[in-house]
Design an enzyme around this catalytic site. Sequence first.
Site, PDB file in Angstrom:
ATOM      1  N   CYS A   1     -11.234   4.068  -1.907  1.00 20.40           N
ATOM      2  CA  CYS A   1     -10.313   3.730  -3.009  1.00 20.40           C
ATOM      3  C   CYS A   1     -10.773   2.511  -3.811  1.00 20.40           C
ATOM      4  O   CYS A   1     -10.228   2.240  -4.889  1.00 20.40           O
ATOM      5  CB  CYS A   1      -8.907   3.522  -2.479  1.00 20.40           C
ATOM      6  SG  CYS A   1      -8.300   4.950  -1.571  1.00 20.40           S
TER       7      CYS A   1
ATOM      8  N   HIS B   1      -5.143  -0.384  -7.800  1.00 22.22           N
ATOM      9  CA  HIS B   1      -5.240   0.924  -7.155  1.00 22.22           C
ATOM     10  C   HIS B   1      -3.826   1.451  -6.936  1.00 22.22           C
ATOM     11  O   HIS B   1      -2.939   0.725  -6.493  1.00 22.22           O
ATOM     12  CB  HIS B   1      -5.970   0.786  -5.822  1.00 22.22           C
ATOM     13  CG  HIS B   1      -5.946   2.027  -4.994  1.00 22.22           C
ATOM     14  ND1 HIS B   1      -6.217   3.270  -5.516  1.00 22.22           N
ATOM     15  CD2 HIS B   1      -5.658   2.226  -3.675  1.00 22.22           C
ATOM     16  CE1 HIS B   1      -6.105   4.171  -4.556  1.00 22.22           C
ATOM     17  NE2 HIS B   1      -5.762   3.569  -3.435  1.00 22.22           N
TER      18      HIS B   1
ATOM     19  N   ASN C   1      -1.793   8.994  -4.923  1.00 22.72           N
ATOM     20  CA  ASN C   1      -2.998   8.204  -4.680  1.00 22.72           C
ATOM     21  C   ASN C   1      -4.221   9.102  -4.897  1.00 22.72           C
ATOM     22  O   ASN C   1      -4.456  10.025  -4.123  1.00 22.72           O
ATOM     23  CB  ASN C   1      -2.947   7.677  -3.245  1.00 22.72           C
ATOM     24  CG  ASN C   1      -4.151   6.828  -2.875  1.00 22.72           C
ATOM     25  OD1 ASN C   1      -5.151   6.804  -3.587  1.00 22.72           O
ATOM     26  ND2 ASN C   1      -4.063   6.137  -1.759  1.00 22.72           N
TER      27      ASN C   1
HETATM   28  O1  UT7 Z   1      -5.640   4.387  -0.651  1.00 25.10           O
HETATM   29  C1  UT7 Z   1      -5.766   3.635   0.499  1.00 25.10           C
HETATM   30  C2  UT7 Z   1      -4.662   2.769   0.637  1.00 25.10           C
HETATM   31  N1  UT7 Z   1      -3.581   3.411   1.366  1.00 25.10           N
HETATM   32  C3  UT7 Z   1      -2.418   2.808   1.332  1.00 25.10           C
HETATM   33  O2  UT7 Z   1      -2.268   1.842   0.643  1.00 25.10           O
HETATM   34  C4  UT7 Z   1      -1.296   3.297   2.230  1.00 25.10           C
HETATM   35  C5  UT7 Z   1      -0.593   2.108   2.819  1.00 25.10           C
HETATM   36  N2  UT7 Z   1       0.548   2.446   3.626  1.00 25.10           N
HETATM   37  C6  UT7 Z   1       1.695   2.921   3.110  1.00 25.10           C
HETATM   38  O3  UT7 Z   1       1.782   3.131   1.929  1.00 25.10           O
HETATM   39  C7  UT7 Z   1       2.867   3.127   4.006  1.00 25.10           C
HETATM   40  O4  UT7 Z   1       2.604   2.544   5.276  1.00 25.10           O
HETATM   41  C8  UT7 Z   1       3.259   4.617   4.184  1.00 25.10           C
HETATM   42  C9  UT7 Z   1       3.826   5.142   2.898  1.00 25.10           C
HETATM   43  C10 UT7 Z   1       2.044   5.434   4.597  1.00 25.10           C
HETATM   44  C11 UT7 Z   1       4.322   4.762   5.275  1.00 25.10           C
HETATM   45  O5  UT7 Z   1       5.457   3.980   4.934  1.00 25.10           O
HETATM   46  P1  UT7 Z   1       6.178   3.083   6.042  1.00 25.10           P
HETATM   47  O6  UT7 Z   1       7.317   2.425   5.388  1.00 25.10           O
HETATM   48  O7  UT7 Z   1       5.108   2.215   6.671  1.00 25.10           O
HETATM   49  O8  UT7 Z   1       6.736   4.158   7.049  1.00 25.10           O
HETATM   50  P2  UT7 Z   1       6.428   4.318   8.603  1.00 25.10           P
HETATM   51  O9  UT7 Z   1       5.032   4.782   8.820  1.00 25.10           O
HETATM   52  O10 UT7 Z   1       6.896   3.090   9.310  1.00 25.10           O
HETATM   53  O11 UT7 Z   1       7.398   5.504   8.990  1.00 25.10           O
HETATM   54  C12 UT7 Z   1       8.833   5.334   9.009  1.00 25.10           C
HETATM   55  C13 UT7 Z   1       9.479   6.622   9.427  1.00 25.10           C
HETATM   56  C14 UT7 Z   1       8.898   7.206  10.722  1.00 25.10           C
HETATM   57  O12 UT7 Z   1       9.977   7.768  11.467  1.00 25.10           O
HETATM   58  P3  UT7 Z   1      10.597   6.971  12.727  1.00 25.10           P
HETATM   59  O13 UT7 Z   1       9.434   6.771  13.646  1.00 25.10           O
HETATM   60  O14 UT7 Z   1      11.123   5.691  12.138  1.00 25.10           O
HETATM   61  O15 UT7 Z   1      11.633   7.914  13.199  1.00 25.10           O
HETATM   62  C15 UT7 Z   1       7.992   8.310  10.226  1.00 25.10           C
HETATM   63  O16 UT7 Z   1       7.857   9.367  11.176  1.00 25.10           O
HETATM   64  O17 UT7 Z   1       9.281   7.625   8.426  1.00 25.10           O
HETATM   65  C16 UT7 Z   1       8.774   8.814   9.031  1.00 25.10           C
HETATM   66  N3  UT7 Z   1       7.910   9.488   8.043  1.00 25.10           N
HETATM   67  C17 UT7 Z   1       8.369  10.409   7.186  1.00 25.10           C
HETATM   68  N4  UT7 Z   1       9.600  10.942   6.999  1.00 25.10           N
HETATM   69  C18 UT7 Z   1       9.737  11.843   6.024  1.00 25.10           C
HETATM   70  C19 UT7 Z   1       6.599   9.300   7.821  1.00 25.10           C
HETATM   71  N5  UT7 Z   1       6.181  10.083   6.815  1.00 25.10           N
HETATM   72  C20 UT7 Z   1       7.263  10.784   6.399  1.00 25.10           C
HETATM   73  C21 UT7 Z   1       7.474  11.742   5.402  1.00 25.10           C
HETATM   74  N6  UT7 Z   1       8.713  12.239   5.240  1.00 25.10           N
HETATM   75  N7  UT7 Z   1       6.478  12.170   4.592  1.00 25.10           N
END
Ligand code: UT7
Length: 325
Positions: free
Chosen positions: A119, A252, A282
């Site tokens: 990225c 980005h 993204n």
């Molecule tokens: O291009 C390279 C750069 N990449 C990035 O910049 C990505 C950086 N990271 C992020 O943007 C975020 O960490 C994410 C968007 C990937 C995830 O967001 P988050 O607020 O960190 O969520 P999380 O991983 O802590 O997940 C929270 C909850 C989990 O459920 P529990 O364990 O709390 O029950 C996940 O299982 O959300 C759940 N979850 C979803 N639910 C519905 C994860 N993905 C999804 C989904 N739909 N697509």
Amino acid sequence: MRRYSRIAGTGSYLPPRRLTNADLAAELAAKGVETSDEWIVERTGIRARHFAAPEVGSSELALKASQRALEAAGLEASQIDLIIVATSTPDMVFPSTACILQHKLGNAGAAAFDVQAVCSGFVYALTVADAMIQSGAAQRALVVGAEVFSRLLDFTDRTTCVLFGDGAGAVVLEASDEPGILASDLHADGKHVGILCVPGHVSGGQVLGDPLLKMDGQAVFKLAVGVLEDAARATLAKAGKTDADIDWLIPHQANIRIMQSTARKLKLPLDKVVVTVDQHGNTSAASIPLALDSAVRSGQVKRGQHLMLEGVGGGFTWGAVFLRY
Ligand code: UT7
């Protein structure tokens, strides 16, 4: 007199198939994978993304973006003497997507190669092209970010498959007495290879290892927020400028929350941040040139304004380019 490289034109292209979060959620539900528009918007700011048709590769998206950038610059492909494509989704293992693009454009003889910094690829490619123009090694460069990340997605993993899209953006850079790119700052730290990767590789006629994207989202998020501020500050210092000199931040486009946090740290109001993640998702190396071209064509970004372009991604890699448009 200092020789600068200056943006002469920008272009971009998105494949026609557009999926809203609701469209994607319905497709995933059919596979037993649960997600929602509400979750995706709240956690990422993404509302839609574009996916290329199976037969369309990065070079095809790059071609359309490049033709638009050349048209905006008022140049023919034959006038380009350097082509750099930033991509992690090349058409082939080799030759480079840049060589394939070169042939499609009808250019022969220009130096052509790919840059692989995921990225951050576009800021890496822009920095290399700028250095080659400043040194006199090139006069007019086509710098492209092009990706078909949909090919790398595991559509049973809801934590990653809702985040990415396909597309391409391009700029024509040319030598000029007027600024131009003012400063850049690139970094990498390979100890973080595992937090964002596609671990498969080709060997003995087969793909060995998993060829689908793996990401520890929270680890990437934390690292991204820190390094984006550092890279912007280092680049401003090299250019002898301050936060107040940034007219537009073009980061980005991965997650609106990362962009908001970077803007806060740089004391920039959100209306100085170009945001396209809502419509593109993204698109990895394509995201910055796509956002730049959209802001140029919408009239947000005007000639003479100062832009901070910032990338961060797998490697871990990060960097920034500060320029006068
Ligand atoms: O291009 C390279 C750069 N990449 C990035 O910049 C990505 C950086 N990271 C992020 O943007 C975020 O960490 C994410 C968007 C990937 C995830 O967001 P988050 O607020 O960190 O969520 P999380 O991983 O802590 O997940 C929270 C909850 C989990 O459920 P529990 O364990 O709390 O029950 C996940 O299982 O959300 C759940 N979850 C979803 N639910 C519905 C994860 N993905 C999804 C989904 N739909 N697509």
